[in-house]
Design an enzyme around this catalytic site. Structure first.
Site, PDB file in Angstrom:
ATOM      1  N   ARG A  65       0.857  -1.195   0.000  1.00 11.41           N
ATOM      2  CA  ARG A  65       0.000   0.000   0.000  1.00 11.41           C
ATOM      3  C   ARG A  65       0.884   1.234   0.000  1.00 11.41           C
ATOM      4  O   ARG A  65       1.698   1.424   0.926  1.00 11.41           O
ATOM      5  CB  ARG A  65      -0.883   0.036   1.249  1.00 11.41           C
ATOM      6  CG  ARG A  65      -1.779  -1.183   1.438  1.00 11.41           C
ATOM      7  CD  ARG A  65      -3.189  -0.948   0.917  1.00 11.41           C
ATOM      8  NE  ARG A  65      -3.944  -2.196   0.907  1.00 11.41           N
ATOM      9  CZ  ARG A  65      -4.908  -2.501   1.776  1.00 11.41           C
ATOM     10  NH1 ARG A  65      -5.217  -1.656   2.735  1.00 11.41           N
ATOM     11  NH2 ARG A  65      -5.552  -3.636   1.674  1.00 11.41           N
ATOM     12  N   GLU A  96       0.744   3.993   1.110  1.00 11.10           N
ATOM     13  CA  GLU A  96       0.109   4.917   2.048  1.00 11.10           C
ATOM     14  C   GLU A  96       1.189   5.837   2.553  1.00 11.10           C
ATOM     15  O   GLU A  96       2.180   5.387   3.094  1.00 11.10           O
ATOM     16  CB  GLU A  96      -0.489   4.161   3.241  1.00 11.10           C
ATOM     17  CG  GLU A  96      -1.265   2.953   2.833  1.00 11.10           C
ATOM     18  CD  GLU A  96      -2.403   2.643   3.787  1.00 11.10           C
ATOM     19  OE1 GLU A  96      -3.302   3.495   3.888  1.00 11.10           O
ATOM     20  OE2 GLU A  96      -2.398   1.565   4.374  1.00 11.10           O
ATOM     21  N   ARG A 125       0.926   2.105  12.920  1.00 12.15           N
ATOM     22  CA  ARG A 125       0.172   0.915  12.499  1.00 12.15           C
ATOM     23  C   ARG A 125       0.063   0.722  10.979  1.00 12.15           C
ATOM     24  O   ARG A 125      -0.661  -0.142  10.511  1.00 12.15           O
ATOM     25  CB  ARG A 125      -1.211   0.929  13.122  1.00 12.15           C
ATOM     26  CG  ARG A 125      -2.046   2.143  12.742  1.00 12.15           C
ATOM     27  CD  ARG A 125      -3.358   2.076  13.472  1.00 12.15           C
ATOM     28  NE  ARG A 125      -4.436   2.570  12.646  1.00 12.15           N
ATOM     29  CZ  ARG A 125      -5.718   2.376  12.915  1.00 12.15           C
ATOM     30  NH1 ARG A 125      -6.056   1.660  13.964  1.00 12.15           N
ATOM     31  NH2 ARG A 125      -6.643   2.859  12.149  1.00 12.15           N
ATOM     32  N   HIS A 126       0.763   1.558  10.207  1.00  9.54           N
ATOM     33  CA  HIS A 126       0.751   1.401   8.755  1.00  9.54           C
ATOM     34  C   HIS A 126       2.156   1.174   8.222  1.00  9.54           C
ATOM     35  O   HIS A 126       3.105   1.816   8.656  1.00  9.54           O
ATOM     36  CB  HIS A 126       0.188   2.664   8.079  1.00  9.54           C
ATOM     37  CG  HIS A 126      -1.274   2.851   8.286  1.00  9.54           C
ATOM     38  ND1 HIS A 126      -1.762   3.687   9.250  1.00  9.54           N
ATOM     39  CD2 HIS A 126      -2.337   2.302   7.664  1.00  9.54           C
ATOM     40  CE1 HIS A 126      -3.100   3.646   9.208  1.00  9.54           C
ATOM     41  NE2 HIS A 126      -3.471   2.808   8.266  1.00  9.54           N
ATOM     42  N   GLU A 161      -8.137  -1.508  14.417  1.00 11.30           N
ATOM     43  CA  GLU A 161      -8.706  -2.428  13.423  1.00 11.30           C
ATOM     44  C   GLU A 161      -7.676  -3.493  13.055  1.00 11.30           C
ATOM     45  O   GLU A 161      -6.588  -3.179  12.614  1.00 11.30           O
ATOM     46  CB  GLU A 161      -9.090  -1.636  12.164  1.00 11.30           C
ATOM     47  CG  GLU A 161      -9.558  -2.535  11.034  1.00 11.30           C
ATOM     48  CD  GLU A 161      -9.618  -1.803   9.682  1.00 11.30           C
ATOM     49  OE1 GLU A 161      -9.995  -0.621   9.646  1.00 11.30           O
ATOM     50  OE2 GLU A 161      -9.279  -2.454   8.679  1.00 11.30           O
ATOM     51  N   SER A 167     -10.833  -6.277   8.209  1.00 12.60           N
ATOM     52  CA  SER A 167     -12.076  -5.814   7.598  1.00 12.60           C
ATOM     53  C   SER A 167     -12.657  -6.977   6.826  1.00 12.60           C
ATOM     54  O   SER A 167     -11.913  -7.697   6.150  1.00 12.60           O
ATOM     55  CB  SER A 167     -11.816  -4.674   6.625  1.00 12.60           C
ATOM     56  OG  SER A 167     -11.647  -3.466   7.304  1.00 12.60           O
ATOM     57  N   ARG A 215      -0.186  -6.254  12.266  1.00 12.63           N
ATOM     58  CA  ARG A 215      -1.006  -5.542  13.248  1.00 12.63           C
ATOM     59  C   ARG A 215      -1.518  -6.482  14.341  1.00 12.63           C
ATOM     60  O   ARG A 215      -1.648  -6.101  15.495  1.00 12.63           O
ATOM     61  CB  ARG A 215      -2.184  -4.880  12.552  1.00 12.63           C
ATOM     62  CG  ARG A 215      -2.218  -3.404  12.873  1.00 12.63           C
ATOM     63  CD  ARG A 215      -3.436  -2.771  12.308  1.00 12.63           C
ATOM     64  NE  ARG A 215      -3.066  -1.816  11.284  1.00 12.63           N
ATOM     65  CZ  ARG A 215      -3.950  -1.110  10.613  1.00 12.63           C
ATOM     66  NH1 ARG A 215      -5.247  -1.268  10.851  1.00 12.63           N
ATOM     67  NH2 ARG A 215      -3.550  -0.249   9.712  1.00 12.63           N
TER      68      ARG A 215
HETATM   69  P1  ATP Z   1      -6.776   1.302   8.128  1.00 10.60           P
HETATM   70  O1  ATP Z   1      -8.142   1.925   8.098  1.00 10.60           O
HETATM   71  O2  ATP Z   1      -6.327   0.920   9.486  1.00 10.60           O
HETATM   72  O3  ATP Z   1      -5.750   2.078   7.359  1.00 10.60           O
HETATM   73  P2  ATP Z   1      -7.761  -0.265   5.978  1.00 10.60           P
HETATM   74  O4  ATP Z   1      -9.201  -0.307   6.314  1.00 10.60           O
HETATM   75  O5  ATP Z   1      -7.269   0.681   4.947  1.00 10.60           O
HETATM   76  O6  ATP Z   1      -6.900  -0.063   7.319  1.00 10.60           O
HETATM   77  P3  ATP Z   1      -8.053  -2.855   4.785  1.00 10.60           P
HETATM   78  O7  ATP Z   1      -8.021  -2.555   3.345  1.00 10.60           O
HETATM   79  O8  ATP Z   1      -9.351  -3.090   5.435  1.00 10.60           O
HETATM   80  O9  ATP Z   1      -7.255  -1.726   5.571  1.00 10.60           O
HETATM   81  O10 ATP Z   1      -7.024  -4.059   5.023  1.00 10.60           O
HETATM   82  C1  ATP Z   1      -7.294  -5.170   5.884  1.00 10.60           C
HETATM   83  C2  ATP Z   1      -6.333  -5.217   7.041  1.00 10.60           C
HETATM   84  O11 ATP Z   1      -4.991  -5.146   6.606  1.00 10.60           O
HETATM   85  C3  ATP Z   1      -6.468  -4.056   8.019  1.00 10.60           C
HETATM   86  O12 ATP Z   1      -7.505  -4.285   8.934  1.00 10.60           O
HETATM   87  C4  ATP Z   1      -5.107  -4.035   8.674  1.00 10.60           C
HETATM   88  O13 ATP Z   1      -5.009  -5.004   9.685  1.00 10.60           O
HETATM   89  C5  ATP Z   1      -4.203  -4.437   7.536  1.00 10.60           C
HETATM   90  N1  ATP Z   1      -3.616  -3.251   6.896  1.00 10.60           N
HETATM   91  C6  ATP Z   1      -4.181  -2.442   5.988  1.00 10.60           C
HETATM   92  N2  ATP Z   1      -3.347  -1.477   5.583  1.00 10.60           N
HETATM   93  C7  ATP Z   1      -2.200  -1.685   6.256  1.00 10.60           C
HETATM   94  C8  ATP Z   1      -0.931  -1.030   6.247  1.00 10.60           C
HETATM   95  N3  ATP Z   1      -0.677   0.006   5.491  1.00 10.60           N
HETATM   96  N4  ATP Z   1       0.038  -1.516   7.066  1.00 10.60           N
HETATM   97  C9  ATP Z   1      -0.199  -2.594   7.844  1.00 10.60           C
HETATM   98  N5  ATP Z   1      -1.365  -3.254   7.878  1.00 10.60           N
HETATM   99  C10 ATP Z   1      -2.357  -2.814   7.105  1.00 10.60           C
HETATM  100 MG    MG Z   2     -10.384  -1.823   6.751  1.00  6.97          MG
END
Ligand code: ATP
Ligand code: MG
Length: 431
Positions: free
Chosen positions: A209, A211, A217-218, A354, A357, A405
């Site tokens: 990602r 991001e 946590r990311h 979280e 999802s 996470r």
């Molecule tokens: P958040 O809202 O916390 O950024 P998200 O809703 O964007 O997460 P999802 O697409 O739902 O993330 O991804 C499923 C799971 O993968 C998340 O619940 C989280 O545990 C993990 N996850 C998502 N993005 C990341 C990241 N950048 N780094 C680490 N773990 C991640």
């Molecule tokens: Mg999510």
């Protein structure tokens, strides 16, 4: 003679000869007697000698050098010392540069960034090793549970032509002159495999990602545990499975990994089953009572999520719960709607964060097509995926859970980077 680990010295017979190899973590030469601490993956042990020749050869030894030793097991003279090794043979296998870049004695704390720069040295610390032994065990128990329950492990492509979780977080790259991306999740493939008739599938693999977030946590690359199951009644079937899996994994950890949990001074509490289901609408009401006013359709941000975790813990006495029935506008196109505003999407929350999802997916071809368009995405980008919905696909659902996470929160780590061997974030691409 076979090499044994330092932890085995404590169980070895006094008087027996043993062979060990590891790193010299402490060296004390006191003229007529010398002490060296040997550290290996399983702990450390004291080596002692009063042999003149051996003491002379120890003068060459530097901290963190790799050594191989033979010696006799004996009781330490110290009350709490347990067994130690009286040296008979000693060899330096690989000498370490005496200018160590970080303090290895545990006396001077090193900040996380510097520790990560010198990750290999940092990982020699027993506390760090414990984290990765536990992480390995967590992965193992998850797989064990899923295999026992007849799930099929899949490996899906990481080089893809389109994303599933939104364009903003896609890493793009050149693919033989065309544009490709690094996979954001196994979402599209796991659904396609249910159309293929595999019924229950999962993968634990890398996900990327882009991001630009600088949070605890990311990460830009993380380990995604993706799971999907066909012939479900609704999203409750998926939540039930997360519950079972979470209890299975934590019970196994508490039973089989006491040593590592003790090193980290941890006691993982088993949450009560069933985990509370709090609807998104109720979550907003709980937050509103605390003066946090969110409108339906707004995301629950990090701080509010933490607050909500505290409120739920107060009310239900548990760290593990689900937020259910999210508004469709804040969820991806593949989720099934529930009425006009809401959806069959849920989040699994633990420790105020979280972890996963999930939800029931839309499996009707026409509805899915319109949802893709409705989110402003191009149908062309999803052609192969969409086509699989034309030729028979059962009702299904699943979830995506971040292993990093999960490890962070189960082990109570301050930062997700502590749970990853070589983390990747906007500032870090090495080591
Ligand atoms: P958040 O809202 O916390 O950024 P998200 O809703 O964007 O997460 P999802 O697409 O739902 O993330 O991804 C499923 C799971 O993968 C998340 O619940 C989280 O545990 C993990 N996850 C998502 N993005 C990341 C990241 N950048 N780094 C680490 N773990 C991640
Ligand atoms: Mg999510």
């Amino acid at each position: 003679m076979e090499r044994i680990y330092s932890s085995e010295v404590q169980k070895a017979k006094v008087g027996s000869s043993v062979e060990l190899a590891g790193w010299a973590s402490a060296i004390k030469l006191l003229g007529k007697i010398a002490f060296v601490r040997l550290r290996d993956r399983e702990g450390d042990v004291q080596l002692v000698t009063s042999d003149k020749k051996l003491i002379t050869s120890l003068r060459d030894l530097t901290h963190e050098s790799v050594i191989q030793v033979k010696g006799k097991v004996r009781k330490s003279k110290l009350k709490v010392g347990g067994n130690e090794i009286e040296l008979q043979k000693f060899e330096i296998l690989s000498k370490a540069d005496p200018n160590l870049p970080i303090d290895m004695s545990g006396k001077i704390p090193t900040d996380l960034s510097k520790r990560l720069n010198w990750r290999v040295l940092d990982l020699r610390d027993t506390k760090r090793t414990a984290i990765f032994k536990l992480r390995s065990a967590i992965n193992y128990y998850i797989r064990e549970y899923l295999q026992q329950n007849n799930f099929i492990e899949m490996q899906t492509p990481k080089l893809v032509g389109s994303g599933a979780e939104g364009g903003a977080t896609l890493f793009s790259l050149d693919y033989y002159g065309k544009k490709a991306y690094l996979s954001q999740s196994q979402q599209l493939y796991k659904q396609m495999l249910l159309a293929a008739g595999l019924d229950k599938v999962y993968e634990i693999g890398p996900t990327f990602r882009a991001e630009n977030s600088h949070t605890a946590r990311h990460l830009a690359e993380f380990t995604h545990f993706d799971f999907e199951m066909a012939f479900i009644k609704d999203e409750n079937d998926i939540m039930k499975l997360i519950e079972d899996l979470f209890i299975y994994t934590t019970t196994k950890l508490n039973t089989h990994n006491k040593k590592e949990l003790q090193i980290l001074k941890l006691n993982i509490e088993l949450p009560k089953v069933p985990f509370p289901r709090v609807t998104y609408a109720d979550a907003l009401k709980m937050l509103a009572k605390e003066g946090i006013k969110l409108k339906v359709g707004e995301d629950i941000g990090t701080e509010d999520e933490k607050k909500l975790g505290e409120l739920v813990e107060k009310k239900y006495k548990t760290k593990a719960y689900f937020i259910t029935k999210f508004p469709y506008v804040i969820k991806p196109f593949y989720i099934m709607k529930d009425g006009k505003t809401f959806s069959r999407a849920f989040d699994f929350e633990y420790n105020g964060e979280e972890l996963a999802s999930g939800g029931q997916r839309e499996h009707n071809y026409e509805k899915l097509t319109s949802q893709i368009k409705g989110k402003g995405l191009k149908l062309n980008d999803f052609e192969d995926y969409l086509n699989t919905f034309k030729f028979g696909i059962p009702a299904h659902g699943g979830f995506g859970l971040g292993i990093d996470r999960l490890v962070k929160n189960l082990l109570n780590l301050d930062n997700i980077r502590e749970a990853v061997l070589f983390p990747r974030d906007p500032e870090r691409l090495s080591p």
